[in-house]
Design a protein around this motif. Structure first.
Motif, PDB file in Angstrom:
ATOM      1  N   ILE A   1       0.879  -1.172   0.000  1.00 45.49           N
ATOM      2  CA  ILE A   1       0.000   0.000   0.000  1.00 45.49           C
ATOM      3  C   ILE A   1       0.921   1.227   0.000  1.00 45.49           C
ATOM      4  CG2 ILE A   1      -0.247   0.039   2.542  1.00 45.49           C
ATOM      5  CD1 ILE A   1      -3.193   0.967   1.999  1.00 45.49           C
ATOM      6  N   ASN A   2       0.578   2.227  -0.786  1.00 42.38           N
ATOM      7  CA  ASN A   2       1.487   3.354  -1.032  1.00 42.38           C
ATOM      8  C   ASN A   2       1.294   4.536  -0.094  1.00 42.38           C
ATOM      9  OD1 ASN A   2       0.512   2.475  -4.279  1.00 42.38           O
ATOM     10  ND2 ASN A   2       2.489   1.905  -3.425  1.00 42.38           N
ATOM     11  N   TRP A   3       0.434   4.348   0.924  1.00 45.42           N
ATOM     12  CA  TRP A   3       0.152   5.425   1.875  1.00 45.42           C
ATOM     13  C   TRP A   3       0.102   4.824   3.280  1.00 45.42           C
ATOM     14  CZ3 TRP A   3      -2.767   3.837  -2.241  1.00 45.42           C
ATOM     15  CH2 TRP A   3      -2.633   4.597  -3.414  1.00 45.42           C
ATOM     16  N   ASN A   4       0.214   5.665   4.279  1.00 45.47           N
ATOM     17  CA  ASN A   4      -0.031   5.200   5.648  1.00 45.47           C
ATOM     18  C   ASN A   4      -1.525   4.944   5.803  1.00 45.47           C
ATOM     19  OD1 ASN A   4       2.721   5.615   6.816  1.00 45.47           O
ATOM     20  ND2 ASN A   4       2.306   7.730   6.237  1.00 45.47           N
ATOM     21  N   TYR A   5      -1.866   3.827   6.422  1.00 46.41           N
ATOM     22  CA  TYR A   5      -3.272   3.425   6.489  1.00 46.41           C
ATOM     23  C   TYR A   5      -3.619   3.054   7.922  1.00 46.41           C
ATOM     24  CZ  TYR A   5      -7.547   0.973   4.944  1.00 46.41           C
ATOM     25  OH  TYR A   5      -8.840   0.565   4.741  1.00 46.41           O
ATOM     26  N   GLY A   6      -4.793   3.455   8.347  1.00 47.52           N
ATOM     27  CA  GLY A   6      -5.211   3.157   9.710  1.00 47.52           C
ATOM     28  C   GLY A   6      -6.625   3.638   9.957  1.00 47.52           C
ATOM     29  N   MET A   7      -6.871   4.148  11.165  1.00 46.86           N
ATOM     30  CA  MET A   7      -8.256   4.462  11.514  1.00 46.86           C
ATOM     31  C   MET A   7      -8.373   5.666  12.437  1.00 46.86           C
ATOM     32  SD  MET A   7      -9.012   3.553  14.867  1.00 46.86           S
ATOM     33  CE  MET A   7      -8.763   2.349  16.144  1.00 46.86           C
ATOM     34  N   LEU A   8      -9.605   6.166  12.530  1.00 48.16           N
ATOM     35  CA  LEU A   8      -9.948   7.262  13.433  1.00 48.16           C
ATOM     36  C   LEU A   8     -10.520   6.673  14.720  1.00 48.16           C
ATOM     37  CD1 LEU A   8     -11.788   9.791  11.069  1.00 48.16           C
ATOM     38  CD2 LEU A   8      -9.482  10.033  12.022  1.00 48.16           C
ATOM     39  N   PRO A   9      -9.928   6.987  15.880  1.00 49.29           N
ATOM     40  CA  PRO A   9     -10.473   6.472  17.139  1.00 49.29           C
ATOM     41  C   PRO A   9     -11.869   7.039  17.421  1.00 49.29           C
ATOM     42  CG  PRO A   9      -8.812   8.150  17.574  1.00 49.29           C
ATOM     43  CD  PRO A   9      -8.793   7.898  16.096  1.00 49.29           C
TER      44      PRO A   9
END
Length: 304
Positions: free
Chosen positions: A150-158
Motif C-alpha cells: 500500500i502506497n500510503w499510511n493506512y489506519g483508523m480514526l479512534p
C-alpha cells in the motif's frame, strides 16, 4: 567591599555576552533536531522505538501535546498469529479505539497508523479483543497480506464506528462494523502503532462486499505540505493524480485473489472536507451510542 555599581556593571556585561548565545541556541537545537521533526509523532509512539525516545522532539508539537502522551508496546514475534501492539497513555494501558480522543483542540483529528506506507501486512485494530490491540488480520487461519504494497499510511480514526444497523439513505448499504479508515498521504512513513494528528480533507464511499467502508483522505499536520492542504481540491493541486491512484488501489486490491473489484458510491467522487467532517461526526455519533448502550452491542465488540 564591592560597590553596587560594579556588581550591576558585571551583570550587564554577562547579560550582553550571554544574549547572542541565547538567541543562537534554539536555532542550533532546531537545526540539530529538524531531521526528526517530520516523523517525531510516529517515533514517539512507535511500537518499535525504545521507550526512552517517546518524548523526543516534543517542542515541535506544542500545539498538539496529545501525541506525547501515547506509547505502544509490541508483544509476540512479528509476523505471527500471536503478535500484538498494545497502547498506553502516560504508562497506563488504553485502547487505541476507545482511549485516544478523536479530536484535538487545534481542529486536527488523531490517526492510529495500522499499516505503514510501502508495506503489505494487513494489520488492524482488533475490535473484539480486550484493549483492542493491533494485530495482523487472518484468513482461514493464515496471516493476511495485501497482494502488493500500500502506497500510503493506512489506519483508523479512534472513537468512530460504522454502524452495521444503519442504512445510508442514498447508497442503501449498511456500515461495515469497524472504525472509520484513513489514508494518510504525507511524505513520511509513520510507524505501526503511532498516533498522529492529521487534517482530514476528503472521503471516498467504498462499498466492500455490500458494506459501506468510508476511506477518509488526510495528511499529517506535521507534513511539509500540510499548510497547503485544506480541502480535497488542494490534494489534486499539490498531489496531482493521487486521489485517483488511491481509488484505483482500493478498487482493485482484491482482484489478484480472483475477487471482483470494489465499488464506490457517490459517483466515484472523493467528497470535500465539509462532507468528510460530516461523516466523521456521524460515525462518532454511532460510536457514542454504542458505548452508552443506546445501541446494543450485538456484534461482540470489546468496549474496553
Amino acid at each position: 567591599g564591592t560597590s553596587p555599581m560594579s556588581i550591576a556593571a558585571a551583570f550587564k556585561t554577562m547579560a550582553s555576552t550571554l544574549a547572542p548565545m541565547a538567541t543562537r541556541a534554539p536555532t542550533a537545537m532546531r537545526a540539530a533536531q529538524s531531521p526528526f521533526s517530520r516523523v517525531a509523532p510516529g517515533l514517539r509512539s512507535s511500537a518499535f522505538a525504545s521507550r526512552g525516545r517517546t518524548g523526543a522532539g516534543r517542542g515541535f508539537h506544542a500545539a498538539r501535546p496529545v501525541l506525547a502522551k501515547y506509547g505502544s508496546e509490541k508483544k509476540g514475534d512479528y509476523p505471527s498469529l500471536e503478535f500484538r501492539i498494545f497502547f498506553d497513555e502516560d504508562g497506563k494501558p488504553v485502547s487505541p479505539w476507545h482511549g485516544v480522543p478523536l479530536h484535538n483542540p487545534d481542529g486536527t483529528c488523531n490517526f492510529i497508523c495500522e499499516i505503514p506506507k510501502e508495506t503489505r501486512a494487513k494489520m488492524e485494530v482488533a475490535t473484539d479483543e480486550l484493549l483492542t490491540p493491533i494485530k495482523q488480520d487472518t484468513k482461514k487461519g493464515k496471516l493476511r497480506d495485501y497482494p502488493y504494497n500500500i502506497n500510503w499510511n493506512y489506519g483508523m480514526l479512534p472513537q468512530t464506528w460504522e454502524d452495521p444497523g444503519h442504512e445510508h439513505p442514498e447508497m442503501k448499504v449498511m456500515g461495515d462494523n469497524d472504525p472509520v479508515d484513513v489514508v494518510e498521504i504525507g511524505s513520511a512513513a509513520l510507524a505501526m502503532g503511532s498516533v498522529t494528528a492529521v487534517k482530514p480533507v476528503g472521503v471516498y464511499a467504498m462499498i466492500d462486499d455490500g458494506e459501506l467502508d468510508w476511506k477518509v483522505i488526510a495528511i499529517s499536520a506535521s507534513d511539509p505540505k500540510a499548510a497547503d492542504i485544506n480541502d480535497v481540491a488542494d490534494v489534486e493541486k499539490h498531489f496531482p493524480g493521487e486521489l485517483e491512484k488511491i481509488r484505483v488501489w482500493f478498487r482493485d486490491y482484491k482482484t489478484p485473489d480472483g475477487k471482483p473489484i470494489n465499488k464506490f458510491g457517490l459517483d466515484d467522487k472523493c467528497m470535500d472536507k465539509a462532507y468528510t467532517m460530516g461523516i466523521i461526526e456521524e460515525t462518532s455519533g454511532f460510536y457514542q451510542k454504542l458505548m452508552s448502550g443506546e445501541r446494543e452491542n450485538d456484534k461482540g465488540l470489546s468496549l474496553k
